[in-house]
Design an enzyme around this catalytic site. Structure first.
Site, PDB file in Angstrom:
ATOM      1  N   LYS A  83       0.857  -1.187   0.000  1.00 44.71           N
ATOM      2  CA  LYS A  83       0.000   0.000   0.000  1.00 44.71           C
ATOM      3  C   LYS A  83       0.897   1.242   0.000  1.00 44.71           C
ATOM      4  CE  LYS A  83      -4.414   0.643   2.377  1.00 44.71           C
ATOM      5  NZ  LYS A  83      -5.012   0.608   3.701  1.00 44.71           N
TER       6      LYS A  83
HETATM    7  C1  E4P Z   1      -8.508   1.314   3.846  1.00 38.46           C
HETATM    8  O1  E4P Z   1      -7.604   0.706   3.319  1.00 38.46           O
HETATM    9  C2  E4P Z   1      -8.360   2.064   5.100  1.00 38.46           C
HETATM   10  O2  E4P Z   1      -7.608   1.262   5.978  1.00 38.46           O
HETATM   11  C3  E4P Z   1      -9.655   2.343   5.790  1.00 38.46           C
HETATM   12  O3  E4P Z   1     -10.759   1.964   5.014  1.00 38.46           O
HETATM   13  C4  E4P Z   1      -9.753   3.710   6.404  1.00 38.46           C
HETATM   14  O4  E4P Z   1     -10.995   3.829   7.040  1.00 38.46           O
HETATM   15  P1  E4P Z   1     -11.332   4.973   8.115  1.00 38.46           P
HETATM   16  O5  E4P Z   1     -11.608   6.241   7.372  1.00 38.46           O
HETATM   17  O6  E4P Z   1     -12.540   4.472   8.827  1.00 38.46           O
HETATM   18  O7  E4P Z   1     -10.112   5.087   9.001  1.00 38.46           O
END
Ligand code: E4P
Length: 226
Positions: A83
């Site tokens: 990522k």
């Molecule tokens: C996705 O890869 C992220 O880890 C996640 O969906 C972020 O979500 P949040 O906005 O609830 O922290």
């Protein structure tokens, strides 16, 4: 639509993987920090629990640092997806990591133009964060609609999958599915909510009560018939 779970909690992941409904996992530095465990150990455990892609996020912010971290993370297992953040350096790192054969998830996407760039950089997944846009009073689902429309206009050149992130409710999942998004990464609580409906509970209770009154059991009936 593929379902990923958005957590680094290995117990949750194993429990949900046992349903056979889980296609992958996403983590981020905040979710890893919550576990209180070493990052590489968490990713190794998650990769062993789920055969599908497991997103592990780099924390360097320069291209060389991201590529070096990405290569190390990719060594953990074949199903690691690196990522990287949607920055210029992140896009360059995406291209380099893809050329090395790694899966790459480009994260923190908040605009259609960013998603177009990620596709051009060869991203395996683009992660638009809808809940965080909703939190600002914007409509996160419009972003999903825009990205799906753009990607669909170039079926021969864009293979990037739309991975809907920052999901807060079952409605987010169903609306994204209606738009044809490829993947939803869902917090465990919301994933469980998808199966729940009060009329299901009420209907089941009524069926079981009527059945109880017959005094029958299916297995006893079957045995008696043999
Ligand atoms: C996705 O890869 C992220 O880890 C996640 O969906 C972020 O979500 P949040 O906005 O609830 O922290």
């Amino acid at each position: 639509m593929k379902f990923f779970v958005d957590t680094a909690d290995i117990d949750e992941i194993r429990d949900l993987a046992a349903t056979g409904l889980l296609d992958g996992v996403t983590t981020n530095p905040s979710l890893i920090a919550k576990t209180g465990r070493p990052f590489l150990d968490v990713i190794a455990d998650v990769c062993a629990a789920v055969p599908g892609p497991v997103s592990a996020e780099v924390t360097a912010t320069d291209v060389d640092g991201m590529v070096a971290e990405g290569k190390r993370l990719a060594e953990i297992a074949d199903n690691v997806a690196i990522k990287v953040p949607l920055t210029w350096d992140g896009l360059k790192a995406c291209r380099q990591l893809r050329d090395l054969g790694a899966m790459v998830n480009v994260t923190l996407c908040f605009a259609p133009a960013q998603a177009l760039l990620a596709a051009k950089a060869g991203a395996t997944f683009i992660s638009p964060f809808i809940g965080r846009l909703d939190d600002l009073g914007q409509n996160g689902m419009n972003l999903i609609a825009d990205i799906c429309e753009i990607y669909r206009a170039y079926p021969d050149t864009i293979q990037t999958e739309v991975l809907v992130a920052s999901i807060r409710s079952p409605l987010h999942v169903t609306e994204a599915a209606k738009l044809g998004a490829h993947v939803a990464t869902i917090p465990p609580k919301v994933l469980r909510q998808l199966a729940q409906h009060p009329l299901t509970d009420k209907g089941l209770a009524a069926f079981l009560e009527d059945w109880r009154k017959t005094g029958q059991t299916i297995l006893q009936e079957a045995q008696a018939a043999e």
